[in-house]
Design a protein around this motif. Structure first.
Motif, short mmCIF file in Angstrom:
data_model
loop_
_atom_site.label_atom_id
_atom_site.label_comp_id
_atom_site.label_asym_id
_atom_site.label_seq_id
_atom_site.Cartn_x
_atom_site.Cartn_y
_atom_site.Cartn_z
N ASN A 7 0.85 -1.19 0.00
CA ASN A 7 0.00 0.00 0.00
C ASN A 7 0.88 1.24 0.00
O ASN A 7 2.12 1.15 0.05
CB ASN A 7 -0.95 -0.03 1.20
CG ASN A 7 -0.20 -0.14 2.52
OD1 ASN A 7 1.01 0.06 2.58
ND2 ASN A 7 -0.92 -0.44 3.59
N PRO A 8 0.30 2.43 -0.06
CA PRO A 8 1.13 3.65 -0.05
C PRO A 8 2.05 3.75 1.15
O PRO A 8 3.17 4.29 1.03
CB PRO A 8 0.08 4.76 -0.05
CG PRO A 8 -1.10 4.16 -0.75
CD PRO A 8 -1.11 2.73 -0.34
N GLU A 9 1.63 3.28 2.30
CA GLU A 9 2.51 3.32 3.46
C GLU A 9 3.73 2.44 3.26
O GLU A 9 4.84 2.79 3.69
CB GLU A 9 1.74 2.88 4.71
CG GLU A 9 2.56 2.98 5.98
CD GLU A 9 1.79 2.54 7.21
OE1 GLU A 9 2.38 2.56 8.31
OE2 GLU A 9 0.61 2.18 7.07
N THR A 10 3.55 1.30 2.60
CA THR A 10 4.69 0.41 2.32
C THR A 10 5.71 1.11 1.43
O THR A 10 6.93 1.06 1.69
CB THR A 10 4.19 -0.88 1.63
OG1 THR A 10 3.15 -1.47 2.41
CG2 THR A 10 5.32 -1.87 1.46
N LEU A 11 5.22 1.75 0.38
CA LEU A 11 6.14 2.45 -0.53
C LEU A 11 6.86 3.58 0.19
O LEU A 11 8.07 3.82 -0.04
CB LEU A 11 5.36 2.99 -1.72
CG LEU A 11 4.60 1.94 -2.57
CD1 LEU A 11 3.91 2.60 -3.74
CD2 LEU A 11 5.54 0.84 -3.04
N ALA A 12 6.15 4.30 1.08
CA ALA A 12 6.79 5.37 1.83
C ALA A 12 7.87 4.83 2.76
O ALA A 12 8.94 5.45 2.92
CB ALA A 12 5.75 6.15 2.61
N LEU A 13 7.64 3.67 3.38
CA LEU A 13 8.64 3.08 4.27
C LEU A 13 9.87 2.62 3.49
O LEU A 13 11.00 2.74 3.98
CB LEU A 13 8.01 1.91 5.03
CG LEU A 13 7.00 2.28 6.12
CD1 LEU A 13 6.32 1.04 6.66
CD2 LEU A 13 7.70 3.04 7.25
N VAL A 14 9.65 2.09 2.29
CA VAL A 14 10.81 1.68 1.47
C VAL A 14 11.59 2.92 1.04
O VAL A 14 12.84 2.90 0.98
CB VAL A 14 10.34 0.86 0.26
CG1 VAL A 14 11.53 0.52 -0.66
CG2 VAL A 14 9.65 -0.42 0.72
N MET A 15 10.88 4.02 0.74
CA MET A 15 11.57 5.27 0.43
C MET A 15 12.38 5.76 1.63
O MET A 15 13.49 6.30 1.48
CB MET A 15 10.56 6.33 0.00
CG MET A 15 9.89 6.05 -1.34
SD MET A 15 8.49 7.14 -1.65
CE MET A 15 9.28 8.71 -1.56
N LYS A 16 11.84 5.55 2.83
CA LYS A 16 12.59 5.90 4.03
C LYS A 16 13.84 5.05 4.15
O LYS A 16 14.91 5.56 4.56
CB LYS A 16 11.70 5.72 5.26
CG LYS A 16 12.40 6.08 6.57
CD LYS A 16 11.47 5.90 7.77
CE LYS A 16 12.18 6.29 9.06
NZ LYS A 16 11.30 6.13 10.25
N SER A 17 13.74 3.77 3.81
CA SER A 17 14.91 2.89 3.84
C SER A 17 15.97 3.39 2.86
O SER A 17 17.18 3.34 3.16
CB SER A 17 14.50 1.46 3.49
OG SER A 17 13.53 0.97 4.38
N CYS A 18 15.52 3.88 1.70
CA CYS A 18 16.47 4.42 0.73
C CYS A 18 17.18 5.66 1.28
O CYS A 18 18.40 5.85 1.07
CB CYS A 18 15.76 4.76 -0.57
SG CYS A 18 15.06 3.33 -1.44
N SER A 19 16.44 6.49 2.01
CA SER A 19 17.05 7.72 2.53
C SER A 19 17.97 7.45 3.72
O SER A 19 18.92 8.22 3.95
CB SER A 19 15.94 8.69 2.96
OG SER A 19 15.20 8.15 4.03
N LEU A 20 17.74 6.35 4.46
CA LEU A 20 18.57 6.04 5.63
C LEU A 20 19.73 5.12 5.30
O LEU A 20 20.63 4.96 6.13
CB LEU A 20 17.70 5.37 6.71
CG LEU A 20 16.55 6.22 7.28
CD1 LEU A 20 15.76 5.40 8.31
CD2 LEU A 20 17.08 7.49 7.92
N SER A 21 19.71 4.53 4.12
CA SER A 21 20.76 3.57 3.77
C SER A 21 22.03 4.30 3.34
O SER A 21 21.98 5.34 2.67
CB SER A 21 20.27 2.65 2.65
OG SER A 21 21.30 1.79 2.23
N ALA A 22 23.16 3.71 3.71
CA ALA A 22 24.47 4.25 3.31
C ALA A 22 25.01 3.48 2.12
O ALA A 22 26.22 3.23 2.01
CB ALA A 22 25.45 4.20 4.47
N HIS A 23 24.13 3.11 1.20
CA HIS A 23 24.54 2.33 0.02
C HIS A 23 25.41 3.20 -0.88
O HIS A 23 25.16 4.38 -1.08
CB HIS A 23 23.29 1.86 -0.72
CG HIS A 23 23.54 0.67 -1.61
ND1 HIS A 23 24.10 0.78 -2.86
CD2 HIS A 23 23.33 -0.65 -1.39
CE1 HIS A 23 24.20 -0.43 -3.40
NE2 HIS A 23 23.73 -1.32 -2.51
#
Length: 873
Positions: free
Chosen positions: A694-710
């Protein structure tokens, strides 16, 4: 020669002599009932005996009695035939048919609007019974006061006729109150039942010269006085000495004028007072109504009940100064044997029926519990105190009076609203402890032994879940004879859950949950029985102890639902303590194991829900060992995937992503982990649509992208941009905010700020573009505003957002942290300063006036509460 008799009515009787002789024996409407002694009525005529008796034995009287109603039967020595009442067909003797259901025909003149045919029939029968009682009373008074009377007329027959008519009138009152009070959500019906009961009590007390409290008076003066009630019950209880009531009473003196010329007095006739069932019928109508201050109406009724009990107990006390031997033969007196073996006369049953029992207190508390009155909890605490006093001094004398009665405690717990108050929290724990002790103690096994299953128990049995345990008639009967205490325990857990974040609340909630299982085990095995029961043998089948094992006694039953477990798991989630995570896992494992057992072997443990898995996984974020927490979350996800009954597990996956964001913050593997979870959800959605991201899932994955040091910034930014584009496609216009949230914009802006490192100008332009879109959609939260402020210069920031309060449409759809001013705050010193171009509305002056009014109102309310407390103390 046939004798003719004119109709005699109390309205035509005016003799003062009869009033002085019999004024003590009649009701309010007949205190002035006197016989004229002029020549017009000196003719010899037959008193209206046969006419009244015939009417009482005709079909009219069948509306007054119901053989199925206990307490509404005539004495056995009265040779009166009462036709049984047929509710389904509505047939009566003589071919008369009265369908007792809501009629679609126009009501006859005099019928009450909104009343069903049964209630109207009972009210009509009450009117006829009043007329018959007046005629029978007038006939007897005329005969006993007239000088020239035909000696063929027996005063005993007229006396018995009058006595019978008063008994019929009492039954008519009871039936009318019963069926009018059953009309729920009908204010007129409840008021009618209240008026009839008040009229009935006054009719009984009028000869004593006692005036009851009027429920129509100022409700502020109608509170119970605790000290007065305690003093009264202590005095009444002293008159209720334990004694064995004889089934047969001694006959009263036989005649007014005997053969030897000696005169004697027949028993005084009084209408029977209301019984406890009549009071309970009205109180139950109060509890189900929407009446204003119905709790105070209950207290008025309880005051009147105690006044009636006190009057009867003192008037028929041999130690009283006004006691006369003639009172021992009054109607309603019972032969009793004292502890020393001496025979005595008491009006014990009428006193017992008038003293408020535990059921009366419970319904009064229920009325206060459903009220929004500010002092409702204080009244409930006072009623509990008075009930404890009543039960301690007359539990063995008054039927239905029990110390720590479960109904009283049940409704008291349901009245609690806020455990943040110290007194309310202490009372809640005290009441729940008493309730749990009562329903699980073997010494209270006979609580339902001689009690009739009342309407509330029947209503509770209808609300039970349709489970395998209640499929058989035997099991349904067991449920009907127990109290459903589920809501009391669940309510207390829910109140504890509101204290989330406070130390020790999770342990308190778990203790209540374990008590619920204790009640369930007692219900399954019976009070005082071992968990494993041995079937009886042929040799011991007649043993009483073996019989109790086969048919164990129970007081309460409970249905433990998943929401009770979820409330406890939610407290573990919010406790922020690492040691609570294993406890949450253990609790969830108990629910998972119950799903592998048959229904009868689950011991009351419910099956897990999506929320159970979600809260447990969220509690793993508090574990100090991040790696172990993620491994445990993966194990729970696998267990959840094996459950076919979970329709929407998307919230569980979102919880897993949240845990990963907290435990893998600033690590490169966070990006890959979030994508793996998203791919797994897409795969699971093919079998279960409820797992679709759902939209909340996509927002959480976007948060993972912003917090990741990849290290691959381009891939991370492309992934976040792709997810953001999916959310934008779900919107219908440039100003809608259905799928997009302020959190999504914040995470996207943070991804741009973190991973667009090669081109600072493009990064700035992209952040300004995202900020502009967020403001258009009303999603300018405090985080979005701060992110924009940190990404541009101070001059550009003020040129874009200005100074002062933010526009209302910028913050219209915010779900996260809110900012009202351009500096990111919600208010503070100087925030209400006037600005140029703004209209002057004297807001400072108006604010001071409002504040002054608020303080004055608060002080007045506190003073009023203090004086009320002093007045009722």
């Amino acid at each position: 020669m046939a004798q003719h008799r004119p109709a005699v009515s109390t309205r035509a009787i005016t003799s003062t002599a009869a009033s002085s002789s019999f004024g003590e024996t009649v009701g309010r409407n007949s205190l002035s009932a006197n016989i004229p002694l002029n020549d017009k009525y000196h003719m010899h005529w037959r008193p209206p005996f046969s006419w009244t008796m015939q009417n009482m034995m005709m079909s009219t009287s069948t509306t007054l009695l119901n053989p199925n109603d206990t307490g509404n039967t005539l004495p056995e020595d009265q040779n009166v035939t009462i036709a049984p009442e047929k509710e389904e067909q509505g047939e009566m003797e003589g071919g008369v048919s009265v369908p007792f259901q809501r009629s679609k025909k126009a009501k006859s003149k005099g019928a009450f609007s909104g009343f069903d045919d049964r209630a109207n029939a009972k009210l009509t029968a009450l009117s006829k019974a009043k007329k018959e009682a007046e005629d029978a009373q007038a006939s007897y008074l005329w005969l006993t006061t007239a000088d020239d009377v035909d000696t063929n007329f027996d005063a005993e027959d007229l006396h018995e006729e009058w006595n019978l008519s008063e008994q019929k009138l009492a039954i008519a009152y009871s039936q009318a109150i019963k069926y009018t009070s059953r009309l729920t959500n009908n204010q007129e019906a409840t008021e009618t039942a209240e008026r009839l009961l008040f009229e009935w009590m006054n009719r009984f007390l009028d000869p004593f010269g006692v005036l009851l409290a009027d429920p129509t008076m100022d409700p502020n003066t109608m509170y119970l006085n605790r000290k007065r009630m305690v003093r009264t019950i202590n005095k009444v209880a002293s008159k209720l000495t334990p004694s064995e009531i004889s089934s047969e009473s001694k006959p009263a003196p036989s005649t007014l004028k005997g053969e030897d010329g000696a005169s004697s007095t027949l028993p005084k006739i009084r209408i029977s007072p209301p019984t406890s069932k009549d009071y309970i019928n009205l109180l139950r109508a109060y509890s189900m109504s929407k009446a204003y201050r119905k709790g105070q109406q209950c207290e008025v009724l309880m005051r009147n009940m105690m006044q009636l009990a006190k009057t009867v107990a003192y008037y028929y006390d041999e130690d009283d100064e006004t006691w006369t031997e003639a009172r021992a033969y009054d109607v309603g007196m019972e032969s009793a044997v004292s502890g020393e073996g001496n025979e005595m006369k008491k009006w014990r049953s009428w006193v017992n029926e008038s003293v408020p029992n535990s059921k009366v207190f419970a319904l009064a508390i229920k009325c206060h519990a459903g009220s929004t009155h500010s002092e409702s909890l204080e009244r409930i605490i006072l009623l509990n105190h008075v009930h404890d006093t009543f039960s301690s001094c007359c539990e063995s004398h008054i039927p239905g009076m029990y110390k720590d009665d479960p109904y009283v405690l049940f409704h008291s717990i349901k009245a609690l609203k806020n455990l943040q108050k110290k007194e309310e929290k202490e009372k809640g724990h005290e009441w729940l402890t008493k309730l749990h002790k009562f329903v699980t103690s073997p010494e209270n096994a006979d609580y339902f032994q001689e009690r009739e299953i009342d309407g509330e128990l029947k209503n509770q049995s209808k609300e039970l879940n349709q489970t395998d345990a209640t499929s058989s008639p035997e099991a349904s009967a067991v449920y009907a004879q127990t109290i459903n205490v589920t809501s009391a325990y669940t309510t207390f857990i829910r109140l504890i859950a509101r204290l989330r974040g406070t130390d020790g609340v999770a342990a308190d909630a778990l203790q209540v949950l374990n008590r619920m299982h204790r009640v369930h085990n007692v219900f399954v095995n019976g009070l005082g029985n071992p968990e494993t029961q041995t079937p009886p043998t042929d040799e011991t089948s007649k043993n009483e102890d073996t019989e109790t094992l086969v048919n164990p006694k129970r007081i309460a039953h409970i249905d433990i639902h998943a929401n009770a477990y979820n409330l406890v798991l939610g407290l573990y989630r919010d406790s922020k303590k690492g040691e609570d995570a294993p406890k949450a896992i253990e609790l969830l494992q108990r629910m998972i194991d119950a799903g592998n057992e048959e229904q009868e072997n689950r011991r009351g443990v419910p099956l897990p829900t999506e929320q159970s898995f979600e809260f447990t996984i969220m509690s793993l974020a508090n574990m100090p060992d991040g790696k172990k927490g993620i491994e445990e979350a993966e194990r729970l996800i696998e267990l959840m995937q094996e459950k076919d009954d979970l329709e929407s597990p998307v919230a569980v996956y979102n919880a897993f992503i949240t845990v990963c964001n907290r435990k893998l913050f600033g690590k490169a593997q966070l990006y890959d982990k979030a994508l793996n979870i998203l791919d797994k959800m897409n795969e699971m959605s093919k079998k279960n649509p409820g797992a679709t991201p759902n939209p909340e899932t996509l927002a959480l994955v976007m948060k993972s992208c912003s917090l990741s040091a990849h290290e691959d910034h381009e891939s991370v930014l492309a992934t976040a941009s792709k997810l953001f584009s999916q959310l934008v496609k779900q919107e219908s216009s440039e100003k809608s905010a259905v799928a997009l949230t302020d959190r999504a914009y914040y995470y996207m802006m943070k991804c741009v700020d973190t991973h667009m490192v090669e081109d600072p100008v493009a990064k700035k332009d992209r952040i300004e573009e995202l900020f502009s879109e967020a403001c258009e959609r009303g999603l300018c939260s405090a985080n979005v505003l701060t992110m924009f402020k940190n990404s541009v210069s101070e001059e550009d920031y003020h040129l874009t957002v200005g100074k002062g309060r933010l526009a209302d449409h910028w913050i219209a759809n915010i779900t996260g942290p809110r900012a009202l001013y351009t500096d990111g705050s919600k208010g503070g010193a100087g925030k209400n300063a006037r600005r140029k171009g703004k209209s002057t509305s004297d807001w400072v002056k108006k604010g001071k006036v409002k504040e002054s009014e608020r303080v004055t109102k608060k002080k007045d309310k506190k003073a009023k509460k203090f004086f009320k407390r002093m007045k009722t103390a």
